[in-house]
Structures are given as structure tokens and as C-alpha cells.
Design a protein around this motif. Structure first.
Motif, PDB file in Angstrom:
ATOM      1  N   GLY A  62      -1.743   2.004 -16.435  1.00 14.81           N
ATOM      2  CA  GLY A  62      -1.439   3.385 -16.775  1.00 14.81           C
ATOM      3  C   GLY A  62      -2.045   4.440 -15.876  1.00 14.81           C
ATOM      4  N   ILE A  63      -2.547   4.046 -14.725  1.00 13.67           N
ATOM      5  CA  ILE A  63      -3.132   5.004 -13.784  1.00 13.67           C
ATOM      6  C   ILE A  63      -2.129   5.260 -12.667  1.00 13.67           C
ATOM      7  CG2 ILE A  63      -5.007   5.440 -12.160  1.00 13.67           C
ATOM      8  CD1 ILE A  63      -6.720   3.516 -13.903  1.00 13.67           C
ATOM      9  N   PRO A  64      -1.640   6.488 -12.557  1.00 15.73           N
ATOM     10  CA  PRO A  64      -0.688   6.802 -11.482  1.00 15.73           C
ATOM     11  C   PRO A  64      -1.356   6.700 -10.113  1.00 15.73           C
ATOM     12  CG  PRO A  64      -0.762   8.572 -13.133  1.00 15.73           C
ATOM     13  CD  PRO A  64      -1.878   7.622 -13.445  1.00 15.73           C
ATOM     14  N   PHE A  65      -0.546   6.408  -9.103  1.00 17.16           N
ATOM     15  CA  PHE A  65      -1.067   6.251  -7.746  1.00 17.16           C
ATOM     16  C   PHE A  65      -1.872   7.465  -7.298  1.00 17.16           C
ATOM     17  CE2 PHE A  65       3.041   3.684  -7.074  1.00 17.16           C
ATOM     18  CZ  PHE A  65       2.455   2.518  -7.532  1.00 17.16           C
ATOM     19  N   HIS A  66      -1.351   8.664  -7.569  1.00 17.38           N
ATOM     20  CA  HIS A  66      -2.049   9.871  -7.118  1.00 17.38           C
ATOM     21  C   HIS A  66      -3.414  10.019  -7.790  1.00 17.38           C
ATOM     22  CE1 HIS A  66      -0.294  11.566 -10.824  1.00 17.38           C
ATOM     23  NE2 HIS A  66      -1.293  12.429 -10.767  1.00 17.38           N
ATOM     24  N   LYS A  67      -3.527   9.564  -9.013  1.00 16.87           N
ATOM     25  CA  LYS A  67      -4.806   9.649  -9.718  1.00 16.87           C
ATOM     26  C   LYS A  67      -5.820   8.676  -9.107  1.00 16.87           C
ATOM     27  CE  LYS A  67      -6.465  10.259 -14.405  1.00 16.87           C
ATOM     28  NZ  LYS A  67      -6.100  10.217 -15.828  1.00 16.87           N
ATOM     29  N   LEU A  68      -5.366   7.504  -8.711  1.00 17.34           N
ATOM     30  CA  LEU A  68      -6.237   6.550  -8.032  1.00 17.34           C
ATOM     31  C   LEU A  68      -6.719   7.139  -6.706  1.00 17.34           C
ATOM     32  CD1 LEU A  68      -7.567   3.764  -7.780  1.00 17.34           C
ATOM     33  CD2 LEU A  68      -5.390   2.913  -6.862  1.00 17.34           C
ATOM     34  N   GLU A  69      -5.813   7.726  -5.947  1.00 18.94           N
ATOM     35  CA  GLU A  69      -6.202   8.331  -4.666  1.00 18.94           C
ATOM     36  C   GLU A  69      -7.184   9.477  -4.871  1.00 18.94           C
ATOM     37  OE1 GLU A  69      -2.963   9.285  -2.074  1.00 18.94           O
ATOM     38  OE2 GLU A  69      -2.621   7.168  -1.641  1.00 18.94           O
ATOM     39  N   THR A  70      -6.984  10.270  -5.913  1.00 24.30           N
ATOM     40  CA  THR A  70      -7.919  11.354  -6.211  1.00 24.30           C
ATOM     41  C   THR A  70      -9.295  10.783  -6.544  1.00 24.30           C
ATOM     42  OG1 THR A  70      -6.158  12.805  -6.980  1.00 24.30           O
ATOM     43  CG2 THR A  70      -8.378  13.305  -7.754  1.00 24.30           C
ATOM     44  N   ALA A  71      -9.333   9.698  -7.294  1.00 24.41           N
ATOM     45  CA  ALA A  71     -10.606   9.062  -7.634  1.00 24.41           C
ATOM     46  C   ALA A  71     -11.311   8.540  -6.386  1.00 24.41           C
ATOM     47  CB  ALA A  71     -10.382   7.928  -8.635  1.00 24.41           C
ATOM     48  N   VAL A  72     -10.538   8.019  -5.432  1.00 25.70           N
ATOM     49  CA  VAL A  72     -11.126   7.549  -4.169  1.00 25.70           C
ATOM     50  C   VAL A  72     -11.721   8.732  -3.408  1.00 25.70           C
ATOM     51  CG1 VAL A  72     -10.598   6.558  -1.902  1.00 25.70           C
ATOM     52  CG2 VAL A  72      -9.687   5.490  -3.974  1.00 25.70           C
ATOM     53  N   LYS A  73     -10.979   9.834  -3.336  1.00 29.80           N
ATOM     54  CA  LYS A  73     -11.490  11.036  -2.662  1.00 29.80           C
ATOM     55  C   LYS A  73     -12.763  11.541  -3.342  1.00 29.80           C
ATOM     56  CE  LYS A  73      -6.951  12.639  -1.127  1.00 29.80           C
ATOM     57  NZ  LYS A  73      -5.939  13.691  -1.273  1.00 29.80           N
ATOM     58  N   ASP A  74     -12.752  11.543  -4.660  1.00 29.08           N
ATOM     59  CA  ASP A  74     -13.942  11.975  -5.409  1.00 29.08           C
ATOM     60  C   ASP A  74     -15.131  11.059  -5.132  1.00 29.08           C
ATOM     61  OD1 ASP A  74     -12.407  14.018  -6.491  1.00 29.08           O
ATOM     62  OD2 ASP A  74     -12.185  13.053  -8.466  1.00 29.08           O
ATOM     63  N   LYS A  75     -14.859   9.764  -5.043  1.00 28.51           N
ATOM     64  CA  LYS A  75     -15.933   8.800  -4.780  1.00 28.51           C
ATOM     65  C   LYS A  75     -16.515   9.006  -3.381  1.00 28.51           C
ATOM     66  CE  LYS A  75     -17.095   6.095  -7.240  1.00 28.51           C
ATOM     67  NZ  LYS A  75     -18.196   6.101  -8.231  1.00 28.51           N
ATOM     68  N   ILE A  76     -15.655   9.301  -2.420  1.00 28.86           N
ATOM     69  CA  ILE A  76     -16.131   9.597  -1.068  1.00 28.86           C
ATOM     70  C   ILE A  76     -17.048  10.816  -1.111  1.00 28.86           C
ATOM     71  CG2 ILE A  76     -15.458  10.418   1.223  1.00 28.86           C
ATOM     72  CD1 ILE A  76     -12.885   8.701   0.892  1.00 28.86           C
ATOM     73  N   GLN A  77     -16.599  11.882  -1.778  1.00 29.42           N
ATOM     74  CA  GLN A  77     -17.400  13.101  -1.892  1.00 29.42           C
ATOM     75  C   GLN A  77     -18.747  12.821  -2.567  1.00 29.42           C
ATOM     76  OE1 GLN A  77     -17.095  16.354  -0.824  1.00 29.42           O
ATOM     77  NE2 GLN A  77     -15.531  15.377   0.441  1.00 29.42           N
ATOM     78  N   GLU A  78     -18.727  12.013  -3.603  1.00 30.11           N
ATOM     79  CA  GLU A  78     -19.963  11.654  -4.307  1.00 30.11           C
ATOM     80  C   GLU A  78     -20.942  10.954  -3.367  1.00 30.11           C
ATOM     81  OE1 GLU A  78     -21.168   8.363  -7.647  1.00 30.11           O
ATOM     82  OE2 GLU A  78     -19.328   9.500  -7.995  1.00 30.11           O
ATOM     83  N   HIS A  79     -20.437  10.006  -2.594  1.00 25.95           N
ATOM     84  CA  HIS A  79     -21.303   9.282  -1.660  1.00 25.95           C
ATOM     85  C   HIS A  79     -21.802  10.190  -0.538  1.00 25.95           C
ATOM     86  CE1 HIS A  79     -21.053   5.445  -3.552  1.00 25.95           C
ATOM     87  NE2 HIS A  79     -19.768   5.247  -3.288  1.00 25.95           N
ATOM     88  N   LEU A  80     -20.956  11.092  -0.080  1.00 27.38           N
ATOM     89  CA  LEU A  80     -21.380  12.025   0.964  1.00 27.38           C
ATOM     90  C   LEU A  80     -22.471  12.960   0.430  1.00 27.38           C
ATOM     91  CD1 LEU A  80     -17.965  12.968   2.626  1.00 27.38           C
ATOM     92  CD2 LEU A  80     -19.812  11.592   3.630  1.00 27.38           C
ATOM     93  N   LYS A  81     -22.317  13.397  -0.792  1.00 31.73           N
ATOM     94  CA  LYS A  81     -23.278  14.329  -1.394  1.00 31.73           C
ATOM     95  C   LYS A  81     -24.630  13.671  -1.639  1.00 31.73           C
ATOM     96  CE  LYS A  81     -23.886  17.321  -5.423  1.00 31.73           C
ATOM     97  NZ  LYS A  81     -23.298  17.755  -6.695  1.00 31.73           N
ATOM     98  N   HIS A  82     -24.609  12.446  -2.151  1.00 36.07           N
ATOM     99  CA  HIS A  82     -25.846  11.776  -2.546  1.00 36.07           C
ATOM    100  C   HIS A  82     -26.414  10.866  -1.459  1.00 36.07           C
ATOM    101  CE1 HIS A  82     -24.227  13.185  -6.331  1.00 36.07           C
ATOM    102  NE2 HIS A  82     -25.401  12.994  -6.876  1.00 36.07           N
ATOM    103  N   GLY A  83     -25.706  10.749  -0.378  1.00 34.63           N
ATOM    104  CA  GLY A  83     -26.170   9.877   0.702  1.00 34.63           C
ATOM    105  C   GLY A  83     -25.775   8.437   0.461  1.00 34.63           C
ATOM    106  N   HIS A  84     -25.317   7.817   1.496  1.00 34.35           N
ATOM    107  CA  HIS A  84     -24.902   6.413   1.431  1.00 34.35           C
ATOM    108  C   HIS A  84     -25.226   5.819   2.792  1.00 34.35           C
ATOM    109  CE1 HIS A  84     -22.344   2.868   1.094  1.00 34.35           C
ATOM    110  NE2 HIS A  84     -22.291   3.111  -0.218  1.00 34.35           N
ATOM    111  N   GLU A  85     -25.768   4.612   2.805  1.00 33.31           N
ATOM    112  CA  GLU A  85     -26.188   3.995   4.061  1.00 33.31           C
ATOM    113  C   GLU A  85     -25.057   3.886   5.077  1.00 33.31           C
ATOM    114  OE1 GLU A  85     -26.924   2.650   1.054  1.00 33.31           O
ATOM    115  OE2 GLU A  85     -29.105   2.718   0.982  1.00 33.31           O
TER     116      GLU A  85
END
Length: 103
Positions: A62-85
Motif C-alpha cells: 500500500g505504499i505508492p512509489f512516490h511515497k517510497l522515493e520521498t522516504a528515501v530523500k528524507d532518509k538522505i537528509q536525515e543522514h546528512l543532518k546527523h552525520g554518516h560515515e
């Protein structure tokens, strides 16, 4: 739709879900084998198949493709904000974000 048709549809849904889960496991195995042997063709094929299975599984739950892509973008932003190795050492997340935003 009668009860028998609903039961058939439900059974098909369960079968597809199980197939997708096993496909993900199979492709992870293929990816690891490709990495172990340095087989770029197997690595690429396994990664592409993983992405495909993940997108289809998302839709099936039940997760539309665009929602998955948005979650990926959000996850990238989260890692950029908090630092990732991976970002700190190689800048991979910034490069991925740039790639996604150019599409």
C-alpha cells in the motif's frame, strides 16, 4: 465479487508477498556472491533486481512509489543532518541527493 473470488485474490496476494520476500533474499545472496567474486555483472543485476522487488513490495503493502522515493530523500537528509560515515568519508549521500534531484 463472491467469497470464492475474494479467497482466490487473497491467496494470490499472499503468494506474491512470499515470492517478493524470497526474491529479496535471493538477490541479497546474489549481491554478496557478486561482491565476493568481484563479478560486476552479477552485482549490477542483483542490485537492480533488489530495487525492483522493493518497489513492487512497497506497492503491494500500500505504499505508492512516490511515497517510497520521498522516504528515501528524507532518509538522505536525515543522514546528512546527523552525520554518516559514508558521507563523511566519501560524500556518497550528497552525490546521491544531487542525482535524485536532477531527475
Amino acid at each position: 465479487m463472491d467469497k470464492q473470488d475474494r479467497n482466490v485474490q487473497f491467496a494470490k496476494h499472499l503468494k506474491v508477498m512470499e515470492w517478493l520476500k524470497s526474491e529479496i533474499l535471493e538477490q541479497v545472496s546474489g549481491l554478496f556472491k557478486g561482491l565476493l567474486h568481484g563479478n560486476e555483472a552479477l552485482i549490477l543485476d542483483s542490485m537492480a533486481s533488489l530495487l525492483l522487488a522493493i518497489y513492487v513490495l512497497a506497492r503491494r503493502v500500500g505504499i505508492p512509489f512516490h511515497k517510497l522515493e520521498t522516504a528515501v530523500k528524507d532518509k538522505i537528509q536525515e543522514h546528512l543532518k546527523h552525520g554518516h560515515e559514508v558521507e563523511e568519508w566519501y560524500g556518497d549521500l550528497s552525490l546521491l541527493e544531487q542525482y535524485i534531484n536532477k531527475r
